[in-house]
Design a protein around this motif. Sequence first.
Motif, PDB file in Angstrom:
ATOM      1  N   ALA A 139      41.527  23.403 -29.927  1.00 61.08           N
ATOM      2  CA  ALA A 139      42.759  22.648 -29.677  1.00 61.08           C
ATOM      3  C   ALA A 139      43.692  23.437 -28.771  1.00 61.08           C
ATOM      4  N   ARG A 140      43.807  24.734 -29.005  1.00 62.79           N
ATOM      5  CA  ARG A 140      44.682  25.565 -28.165  1.00 62.79           C
ATOM      6  C   ARG A 140      44.242  25.517 -26.708  1.00 62.79           C
ATOM      7  N   ARG A 141      42.943  25.593 -26.466  1.00 59.66           N
ATOM      8  CA  ARG A 141      42.451  25.530 -25.086  1.00 59.66           C
ATOM      9  C   ARG A 141      42.692  24.150 -24.483  1.00 59.66           C
ATOM     10  N   THR A 142      42.523  23.118 -25.289  1.00 62.90           N
ATOM     11  CA  THR A 142      42.799  21.753 -24.824  1.00 62.90           C
ATOM     12  C   THR A 142      44.261  21.622 -24.401  1.00 62.90           C
ATOM     13  N   ILE A 143      45.150  22.159 -25.222  1.00 64.77           N
ATOM     14  CA  ILE A 143      46.584  22.107 -24.921  1.00 64.77           C
ATOM     15  C   ILE A 143      46.896  22.907 -23.668  1.00 64.77           C
ATOM     16  N   GLU A 144      46.334  24.085 -23.568  1.00 67.56           N
ATOM     17  CA  GLU A 144      46.563  24.928 -22.389  1.00 67.56           C
ATOM     18  C   GLU A 144      46.126  24.215 -21.115  1.00 67.56           C
ATOM     19  N   ASP A 145      45.007  23.506 -21.182  1.00 66.34           N
ATOM     20  CA  ASP A 145      44.485  22.801 -20.011  1.00 66.34           C
ATOM     21  C   ASP A 145      45.261  21.518 -19.705  1.00 66.34           C
ATOM     22  N   GLY A 146      46.107  21.093 -20.621  1.00 68.88           N
ATOM     23  CA  GLY A 146      46.883  19.881 -20.399  1.00 68.88           C
ATOM     24  C   GLY A 146      46.063  18.607 -20.454  1.00 68.88           C
ATOM     25  N   VAL A 147      44.960  18.639 -21.213  1.00 72.57           N
ATOM     26  CA  VAL A 147      44.115  17.448 -21.354  1.00 72.57           C
ATOM     27  C   VAL A 147      44.923  16.364 -22.069  1.00 72.57           C
ATOM     28  N   SER A 148      44.868  15.143 -21.562  1.00 68.94           N
ATOM     29  CA  SER A 148      45.726  14.090 -22.124  1.00 68.94           C
ATOM     30  C   SER A 148      45.306  13.678 -23.533  1.00 68.94           C
ATOM     31  N   TYR A 149      44.004  13.658 -23.797  1.00 62.13           N
ATOM     32  CA  TYR A 149      43.519  13.175 -25.093  1.00 62.13           C
ATOM     33  C   TYR A 149      42.144  13.774 -25.342  1.00 62.13           C
TER      34      TYR A 149
END
Length: 270
Positions: free
Chosen positions: A224-234
């Motif tokens: 989740a942290r990497r997803t947030i860092e990458d700015g993935v929308s969903y």
Amino acid sequence: MAELHGATARQRVFLTGASSGIGMALARAYAQQGAVLGLVARRAAELEALRASLPAPDGQAHRVYALDVTDHAALQSAAEAFMAEFGGADVVIANAGISQGTLTEYQEDLAAFERIMAVNVTAAFATFTPFVARMKALPEAQRRRCRLVGIGSVAGIRGLPGAEAYSASKAAMISYCESLRVELRACGIKVVTVAPGYIDTPMTQVNHYRMPFLMPADQFAERARRTIEDGVSYRVIPWQMGVVAKLLRALPNWLYDMAFARAPHKKRNL
């Protein structure tokens, strides 16, 4: 990301529902990356124990705010205190959530329905509100590093029997974050929706049915942290549940209804 009192740049993360489960795992994941944290939850003792267990970046102590997220005035005060002390926030995660079985046929379940919606949906709005104007006022390069994060669930993709309030709340969270994402697109602030599948936490440990692709909380938090860092929308985590969710969404109603009519129910009156 931003400088703290002239020191080395550190991410500033404001996180609700931090005292257990996914919230605690996210706190540990960010602390291990050197972030300074604002930790929000109802239970002061658990928050203090968590803070004591986390590495602190360059002597910057994490802050704890013991409050109920349905107390919007207290939540706003905590957000303002965090921003005043650290000069703003880079990542704001609306993670606070509760789950309970609810059935519409029982009048006494109305209070549980209202409580679940208040914690899982309305509190997300109240969590983000103090930060948006401050983020929008930043220079463009800094705005594009800001993240508002809503924790949804695969339970919000299709309604689950016996989980009317929880499914409704997570569907609302997904749609709310999508609306906010589109609204803030022009100014560059990223809105990220993370939809957990089955994650091994106190919330799921009470379930007395098979939970496919059950994932340890620490593994979820790092993804989740990497997803947030990458700015993935969903993103659905783990990915296998994302595949399942897409298949369920594609089913015609008659087939979905037939398949899930006898699905196991969450316990009521927890």
